[in-house]
Write an enzyme that holds these catalytic residues in place. Structure first.
Site, short mmCIF file in Angstrom:
data_model
loop_
_atom_site.label_atom_id
_atom_site.label_comp_id
_atom_site.label_asym_id
_atom_site.label_seq_id
_atom_site.Cartn_x
_atom_site.Cartn_y
_atom_site.Cartn_z
N ARG A 1 0.88 -1.17 0.00
CA ARG A 1 0.00 0.00 0.00
C ARG A 1 0.91 1.22 0.00
NH1 ARG A 1 -4.63 2.36 -0.45
NH2 ARG A 1 -6.46 1.73 0.75
N LYS A 2 0.33 2.43 0.09
CA LYS A 2 1.17 3.62 0.19
C LYS A 2 1.99 3.61 1.48
CE LYS A 2 -1.07 7.55 1.06
NZ LYS A 2 -2.13 8.56 1.40
N CYS B 1 -7.41 13.02 3.34
CA CYS B 1 -6.25 13.69 2.75
C CYS B 1 -6.07 15.10 3.32
CB CYS B 1 -6.41 13.78 1.24
SG CYS B 1 -6.72 12.20 0.45
N GLY B 2 -7.16 15.74 3.73
CA GLY B 2 -7.08 17.09 4.31
C GLY B 2 -6.83 17.06 5.81
FE1 SRM Z 1 -4.76 11.37 -0.38
C1 SRM Z 1 -6.19 8.92 -2.22
C2 SRM Z 1 -5.31 13.59 -2.81
C3 SRM Z 1 -2.66 13.52 1.16
C4 SRM Z 1 -5.00 9.50 2.46
N1 SRM Z 1 -5.55 11.26 -2.24
C5 SRM Z 1 -6.05 10.14 -2.82
C6 SRM Z 1 -6.35 10.37 -4.29
C7 SRM Z 1 -5.14 9.96 -5.07
C8 SRM Z 1 -7.59 9.60 -4.76
C9 SRM Z 1 -7.82 9.74 -6.25
O1 SRM Z 1 -7.23 8.99 -7.04
O2 SRM Z 1 -8.61 10.60 -6.63
C10 SRM Z 1 -6.56 11.91 -4.26
C11 SRM Z 1 -6.24 12.64 -5.54
C12 SRM Z 1 -7.28 13.73 -5.77
C13 SRM Z 1 -6.80 14.80 -6.68
O3 SRM Z 1 -7.16 14.80 -7.87
O4 SRM Z 1 -6.11 15.68 -6.19
C14 SRM Z 1 -5.74 12.30 -3.04
N2 SRM Z 1 -4.02 13.16 -0.82
C15 SRM Z 1 -4.45 13.97 -1.81
C16 SRM Z 1 -3.87 15.36 -1.68
C17 SRM Z 1 -3.63 16.05 -3.02
C18 SRM Z 1 -4.82 16.21 -0.80
C19 SRM Z 1 -4.52 17.71 -0.86
O5 SRM Z 1 -5.37 18.40 -1.42
O6 SRM Z 1 -3.49 18.14 -0.38
C20 SRM Z 1 -2.62 15.04 -0.86
C21 SRM Z 1 -1.44 14.68 -1.74
C22 SRM Z 1 -0.19 14.43 -0.93
C23 SRM Z 1 1.01 14.21 -1.79
O7 SRM Z 1 1.57 15.21 -2.25
O8 SRM Z 1 1.39 13.05 -2.00
C24 SRM Z 1 -3.09 13.82 -0.10
N3 SRM Z 1 -3.91 11.46 1.43
C25 SRM Z 1 -3.15 12.48 1.92
C26 SRM Z 1 -2.98 12.33 3.33
C27 SRM Z 1 -2.29 13.34 4.26
C28 SRM Z 1 -0.85 13.07 4.51
O9 SRM Z 1 -0.20 12.29 3.79
O10 SRM Z 1 -0.35 13.66 5.46
C29 SRM Z 1 -3.65 11.18 3.70
C30 SRM Z 1 -3.83 10.63 5.13
C31 SRM Z 1 -2.54 10.11 5.67
C32 SRM Z 1 -2.25 8.70 5.27
O11 SRM Z 1 -2.21 8.39 4.09
O12 SRM Z 1 -2.03 7.88 6.17
C33 SRM Z 1 -4.23 10.64 2.50
N4 SRM Z 1 -5.45 9.52 0.04
C34 SRM Z 1 -5.51 8.95 1.28
C35 SRM Z 1 -6.15 7.67 1.19
C36 SRM Z 1 -6.40 6.67 2.35
C37 SRM Z 1 -5.22 5.75 2.45
C38 SRM Z 1 -5.52 4.44 3.11
O13 SRM Z 1 -4.58 3.81 3.63
O14 SRM Z 1 -6.66 3.97 3.06
C39 SRM Z 1 -6.51 7.50 -0.16
C40 SRM Z 1 -7.25 6.31 -0.79
C41 SRM Z 1 -6.29 5.31 -1.31
O15 SRM Z 1 -5.07 5.46 -1.28
O16 SRM Z 1 -6.81 4.26 -1.77
C42 SRM Z 1 -6.06 8.68 -0.85
FE1 SF4 Z 2 -10.35 12.91 -2.58
FE2 SF4 Z 2 -10.38 14.60 -0.50
FE3 SF4 Z 2 -11.30 12.07 -0.26
FE4 SF4 Z 2 -8.70 12.57 -0.53
S1 SF4 Z 2 -10.07 13.18 1.19
S2 SF4 Z 2 -9.80 10.99 -1.57
S3 SF4 Z 2 -8.72 14.31 -1.99
S4 SF4 Z 2 -12.15 13.75 -1.50
#
Ligand code: SRM
Ligand code: SF4
Length: 516
Positions: free
Chosen positions: A182-183, A440-441
């Protein structure tokens, strides 16, 4: 690999997808994809494997891709920022960029036929998008004032870069780490205020003294729709020159032993649950090939978290860094060209990002400050924003993200405008919006966290939020919890007003005026 990782009949659909063809394999096919167009691409390559190159198909805007960079420690130079601006400029109104909650940049509007040329451009200025999505290590965060802060213990910049280079093969792609369960999130801080939110990373290094300066190691922090956990101490202390090899050992253990059957249980903490911390320690120690030193009794995070918005003297006499508030992290090409120009003209050409989705321009001389502060861009990206605006964070939300249950960024901005016009605040209040439970926020680190959900009202399904409170950051950080569920967004404003008045000392503007 262990039995857990190789028992094929137990593998989830993403494991099967990766076993069929590694995500990084599409690196050699990108020219072909550009030629045939996205409609003709294999579905799995389009929807999933492209993410190994940091390229995300957006079902919400088909044909207009998102590109996620890697920006180690959140630091760019002006040429790099200008290249990013050029890329989105060609897409006109469709092109935009967002600063992310991992000090990173995402670009929008990208057409697949342009990607080979974009990659070439990135190469010339030392940028990479490699392995920034799916089952890979995310952007590695470090202190956004590393090397500028007179009170830091350690400048994280080089270490963060070394970890990225090791894990990504210098940004070219590393098949050793392209198939994690996973990530995986890594953060490293050498400052006193936990600027990276160490506790929400799978692996974090926090400053601590034992035999000189080093780091205590935290493991297993993560958020997901199913479960959120703060990282726990591994009870290990390392010197700075041991950090990279320890990262490698821990990521290898996660790769080889992490759980792969149920994707909802594939983050590092679930392996810790299954093994226990002692077994994790033993396995990592074996893999590392050195004997662990037990953790220092205390870490050195003893400050409240700073937001870096405003003007601050650096440790270098006569120089300052200026933190600009970028509302919800949204940037357009003109903004980025202008930021790059300001960094060139007034600073050293460097631009930094924070996990609060803001920007910092460092190395501005005392004598250049006055002129800098008159620059028109500062009317948009202020150094003294309102006390709610300065701490506002929002994930992408429904505009581009298909997981989203609500629209976030625009709603967040509109709400802050109203609240700031009606309330007088005496301190910043950190409000974080997130469009769905993926978090993510980071609503769990906020004073007030708002998580998107669907609610029923008068027989209709509406966009709503669950409210989180109690998240603390900096020293003694801990996660907030859900305090109210299912508030329709259309009813949210009075609820937030009440919370701000009751819990954060806000006063109604009218009442405040009368009492004077
Ligand atoms: Fe996130 C998935 C955006 C930080 C937890 N995240 C996604 C996806 C890729 C889903 C998708 O394919 O649409 C989102 C992309 C949307 C888009 O078009 O922008 C997305 N995540 C983001 C961002 C852009 C939010 C933001 O507006 O800042 C952040 C990008 C960080 C980066 O530069 O890499 C972002 N995501 C986070 C964080 C915060 C952090 O890392 O501090 C988290 C929670 C912390 C964690 O991961 O433990 C986070 N994102 C997730 C998850 C839940 C992960 C899990 O284990 O279930 C998903 C869903 C997944 O991965 O399947 C996800
Ligand atoms: Fe998309 Fe925001 Fe949900 Fe992340 S928390 S998967 S960016 S709607």
């Amino acid at each position: 690999m262990t039995e857990t990782a190789t028992t094929t009949e137990k593998l989830n659909k993403f494991e099967k997808l990766k076993a069929k063809k590694d995500g990084l394999a599409v690196k050699g096919e990108i020219d072909e994809f550009a030629k045939i167009g996205w409609e003709a691409m294999d579905e799995e390559d389009l929807n999933h494997r492209l993410k190994w190159l940091g390229v995300f198909f957006r079902p919400v805007t088909p044909g207009k891709f998102m590109m996620r960079m890697r920006i180690p420690n959140g630091i760019l130079n002006s040429s790099q920022l200008s290249v990013l601006a050029e890329v989105i400029q060609r897409y006109g109104d469709d092109g935009s960029a967002d600063i992310t909650t991992r000090q990173n940049i995402q670009l929008r509007g990208i057409k697949i036929e342009d990607i080979p040329e974009i990659f070439n451009k990135f190469h010339t200025v030392g940028l990479t998008t490699i392995q920034s999505g799916m089952d890979n290590i995310r952007n590695i965060t470090g202190d956004s004032v590393a090397g500028l802060d007179a009170n830091e213990f350690y400048d994280t910049r080089e270490l963060v870069q070394q970890i990225q280079d090791m894990l990504t093969n210098n940004g070219e792609g590393n098949p050793e780490f392209s198939n994690l369960p996973r990530k995986f999130n890594i953060a490293i801080t050498g400052g006193r205020d936990n600027s990276v939110h160490a506790e929400i990373n799978d692996l974090a290094f926090v400053p601590a003294f034992k035999d000189g300066f080093g780091f205590n190691v935290l493991v297993g922090g993560f958020f997901s729709g199913k479960r959120c956990e703060a990282a726990i101490p591994l009870n290990v202390w390392v010197k700075p020159d041991e950090v990279v090899s320890l990262c490698r050992a821990i990521v290898e253990i996660f790769r080889d032993h992490g759980l792969r059957a149920n994707r909802q249980k594939a983050r590092l903490m679930w392996l810790i649950d299954e093994w226990g911390l002692e077994k994790l320690r033993t396995e990592v120690e074996k893999r590392w090939g050195k004997t662990f030193k037990t953790a220092a009794p205390k870490d050195e995070i003893d400050w409240e978290k700073r937001d870096h918005i405003g003007i601050y003297p650096q440790k270098q006499p006569g120089l300052n860094y200026v933190g600009l508030n970028i509302p919800v992290g949204r940037l357009y090409a003109d903004d980025m060209f202008e930021l790059a120009r300001l960094a060139e003209v007034y600073g050293s050409g460097e631009i930094r990002f924070t996990v609060e989705q803001n920007a910092i321009i460092p190395n501005i001389t005392d004598s250049a400050l006055t002129a800098f502060l008159t620059e028109p861009l500062l009317n948009k990206f202020g150094v003294n924003p309102g006390l709610l605006m300065r701490s506002l964070v929002s994930c992408t939300g429904a505009q581009f993200c298909n997981f989203a249950l609500i629209e976030t960024k625009n709603r967040a901005l509109a709400m802050i405008k109203v609240l700031e016009s009606e309330l007088i605040l005496s301190r910043p209040v950190r409000i974080h919006w997130t469009g769905c439970p993926n978090s993510c926020g980071q609503p769990q680190v906020a004073d007030i966290g708002l998580m998107g959900t669907k609610v029923r009202k008068n027989g209709k399904t509406l966009e709503g939020v669950d409210i989180y409170m109690g998240g603390t950051v900096g020293k003694d950080a801990h996660l907030g919890t859900c305090v109210q569920k299912s508030i329709p967004c259309e009813d949210l404003e009075p609820v937030l007003k009440e919370i701000l008045i009751q819990n954060f000392g806000a006063k109604l503007r009218e009442a405040a005026l009368i009492s004077h």
